[in-house]
Design an enzyme around this catalytic site. Structure first.
Site, PDB file in Angstrom:
ATOM      1  N   LYS A 194       0.399  -0.857  -0.770  1.00  0.00           N
ATOM      2  CA  LYS A 194      -0.192   0.288   0.335  1.00  0.00           C
ATOM      3  C   LYS A 194       1.028   1.432   0.232  1.00  0.00           C
ATOM      4  O   LYS A 194       1.638   1.415   0.825  1.00  0.00           O
ATOM      5  CB  LYS A 194      -0.718   0.206   0.942  1.00  0.00           C
ATOM      6  CG  LYS A 194      -1.560   1.399   1.573  1.00  0.00           C
ATOM      7  CD  LYS A 194      -2.585   1.326   2.149  1.00  0.00           C
ATOM      8  CE  LYS A 194      -3.411   2.485   2.523  1.00  0.00           C
ATOM      9  NZ  LYS A 194      -4.740   2.938   3.287  1.00  0.00           N
ATOM     10  N   LYS A 247      -2.044  -1.569  -3.642  1.00  0.00           N
ATOM     11  CA  LYS A 247      -3.043  -0.539  -3.475  1.00  0.00           C
ATOM     12  C   LYS A 247      -2.523   1.092  -3.452  1.00  0.00           C
ATOM     13  O   LYS A 247      -1.168   0.681  -3.149  1.00  0.00           O
ATOM     14  CB  LYS A 247      -3.861  -0.432  -1.960  1.00  0.00           C
ATOM     15  CG  LYS A 247      -4.559   1.094  -1.962  1.00  0.00           C
ATOM     16  CD  LYS A 247      -5.047   0.979  -1.237  1.00  0.00           C
ATOM     17  CE  LYS A 247      -6.064   2.193  -0.780  1.00  0.00           C
ATOM     18  NZ  LYS A 247      -6.098   2.067   0.990  1.00  0.00           N
TER      19      LYS A 247
HETATM   20  C1  PBG Z   1      -6.472   3.962   5.260  1.00  0.00           C
HETATM   21  C2  PBG Z   1      -7.342   4.076   3.802  1.00  0.00           C
HETATM   22  C3  PBG Z   1      -7.328   4.211   3.117  1.00  0.00           C
HETATM   23  C4  PBG Z   1      -7.901   3.437   1.309  1.00  0.00           C
HETATM   24  C5  PBG Z   1      -8.568   2.292   2.657  1.00  0.00           C
HETATM   25  N1  PBG Z   1      -8.168   2.263   3.454  1.00  0.00           N
HETATM   26  C6  PBG Z   1      -6.673   5.558   3.010  1.00  0.00           C
HETATM   27  C7  PBG Z   1      -5.373   6.293   3.292  1.00  0.00           C
HETATM   28  O1  PBG Z   1      -4.200   4.803   3.305  1.00  0.00           O
HETATM   29  O2  PBG Z   1      -5.747   7.030   3.885  1.00  0.00           O
HETATM   30  C8  PBG Z   1      -8.369   4.637   0.609  1.00  0.00           C
HETATM   31  C9  PBG Z   1      -8.876   3.837  -0.114  1.00  0.00           C
HETATM   32  C10 PBG Z   1      -9.781   4.558  -1.722  1.00  0.00           C
HETATM   33  O3  PBG Z   1      -8.624   6.495  -1.669  1.00  0.00           O
HETATM   34  O4  PBG Z   1     -10.401   4.481  -2.538  1.00  0.00           O
HETATM   35  N2  PBG Z   1      -6.970   3.023   6.683  1.00  0.00           N
END
Ligand code: PBG
Length: 320
Positions: A194, A247
């Site tokens: 991520k 991601k």
């Molecule tokens: C945070 C989380 C995020 C997303 C899913 N879980 C954003 C972040 O890390 O700030 C993003 C999902 C998206 O942008 O569609 N735990």
């Protein structure tokens, strides 16, 4: 010319026959947002077509999701500021909106696989995915909160827990907590690679979950790195993850491919909020054909090696 590749593209039937990658509704996990209240559905400004629902409305909306054959949803909660604190206690409080929502969905739609989100940020007054101490996100103490959260979600009926926080050691920690409590069948989809990405902007709007200070670069990955993704994936695999996720998706197709080529468990990709917003915004201006762009993007994500795709397009695609 002995080799004329165009022969295999000459008609729709031949093209269909030689098509290497076909996206189906079975590949999807549909991310959805739940909020407090009754009879409420508010559209997320930067995500046209995506709504935050109160639980009653969410249950109504799920009838269509279910009819369309979408096999799974990923649920995220939006909390009012006064329910947030330093330790994300609301995340594992019996009777919290999120846990009630999981239980209600499981009761009404037992065949929909519910993926829950294991991360502190929607519940954190600091807007971070870990406990903040003197401006630093501390790791091992955060695991304790994540363990409680995952266990509460499993008890509520989650089929898959999705640690999205990028703390070290969380998959192994959560696996142990779940197993000790008898939840050996609850799967873990690790957000393995991520990245600290600008593409999450609309999601943070949807949940009011933007960090109150700093950024997430001490825990989320540097977009410049792919070999580091293998380190993360190796750890998650060894710690018992059932799925490895990348991601965002579209700017990271090489990472999807790398994990696909190196691991024999299903690879997932999260086609995130910003990727959705870009297509929608351009389509609204008439600058892109939204439907064709959607299909092409999802196909590319699958071609790169993602069997599972988390996408806000799930319903739109299923309606085609
Ligand atoms: C945070 C989380 C995020 C997303 C899913 N879980 C954003 C972040 O890390 O700030 C993003 C999902 C998206 O942008 O569609 N735990």
């Amino acid at each position: 010319m002995l080799r004329r590749p165009r022969r295999n593209r000459q008609s729709a039937s031949i093209r269909a026959m030689v098509e290497e990658t076909t996206v189906t509704v079975n590949d999807f996990i549909y991310p959805m947002f739940v909020m407090e209240g009754n009879n409420l559905a508010t559209e997320v400004k930067s995500m046209p077509g995506i709504f935050r629902y109160s639980l009653d409305k969410l249950l109504e909306e799920l009838a269509q999701v279910s009819d369309l054959g979408i096999p799974s949803i990923a649920l995220f909660p939006q909390l009012p500021e006064e329910k947030k604190d330093k330790y994300a206690t609301e995340s594992h409080r019996t009777g919290s909106l999120y846990l009630e929502a999981i239980a209600a969905i499981k009761h009404k739609y037992p065949h929909i696989a519910i993926m829950s989100d294991v991360a502190m940020d929607p519940y954190s007054s600091d807007g971070h995915d870990g406990i903040v101490e003197n401006g630093t996100i501390i790791n091992d103490e955060t695991l304790v909160v994540l363990g409680k959260m995952a266990l509460a979600q499993a008890q509520a009926g989650a089929d898959i827990v999705g640690p999205s926080d990028m703390m070290d050691g969380r998959v192994g920690y959560i696996r142990q907590v779940l197993d000790e409590a008898g939840y050996t069948n609850v799967a873990i989809m690790a957000y393995s690679a991520k990245y600290a990405s600008a593409f999450y902007g609309p999601f943070r709007d949807a949940l009011d979950s933007a960090p109150k200070f700093g950024d997430k670069k001490t825990y989320q990955m540097n977009p410049a790195n792919v070999r580091e993704a293998l380190v993360e994936a190796e750890l998650d695999y060894a710690e018992g993850a059932d799925f490895l996720m990348v991601k965002p998706a579209l700017a990271y197709l090489d990472v999807i491919k790398t994990l696909h080529d190196n691991f024999n468990i299903p690879i997932a990709a999260y086609n995130v909020s910003g990727e959705y917003a870009m297509v929608k915004a351009a389509a609204q201006h008439g600058w892109l054909d939204g439907t064709k762009t959607m299909i092409e993007s999802l196909t590319a994500i699958k071609r790169a090696g993602a069997k599972v795709i988390l996408t806000y397009f799930a319903k739109e695609f299923a309606l085609l």
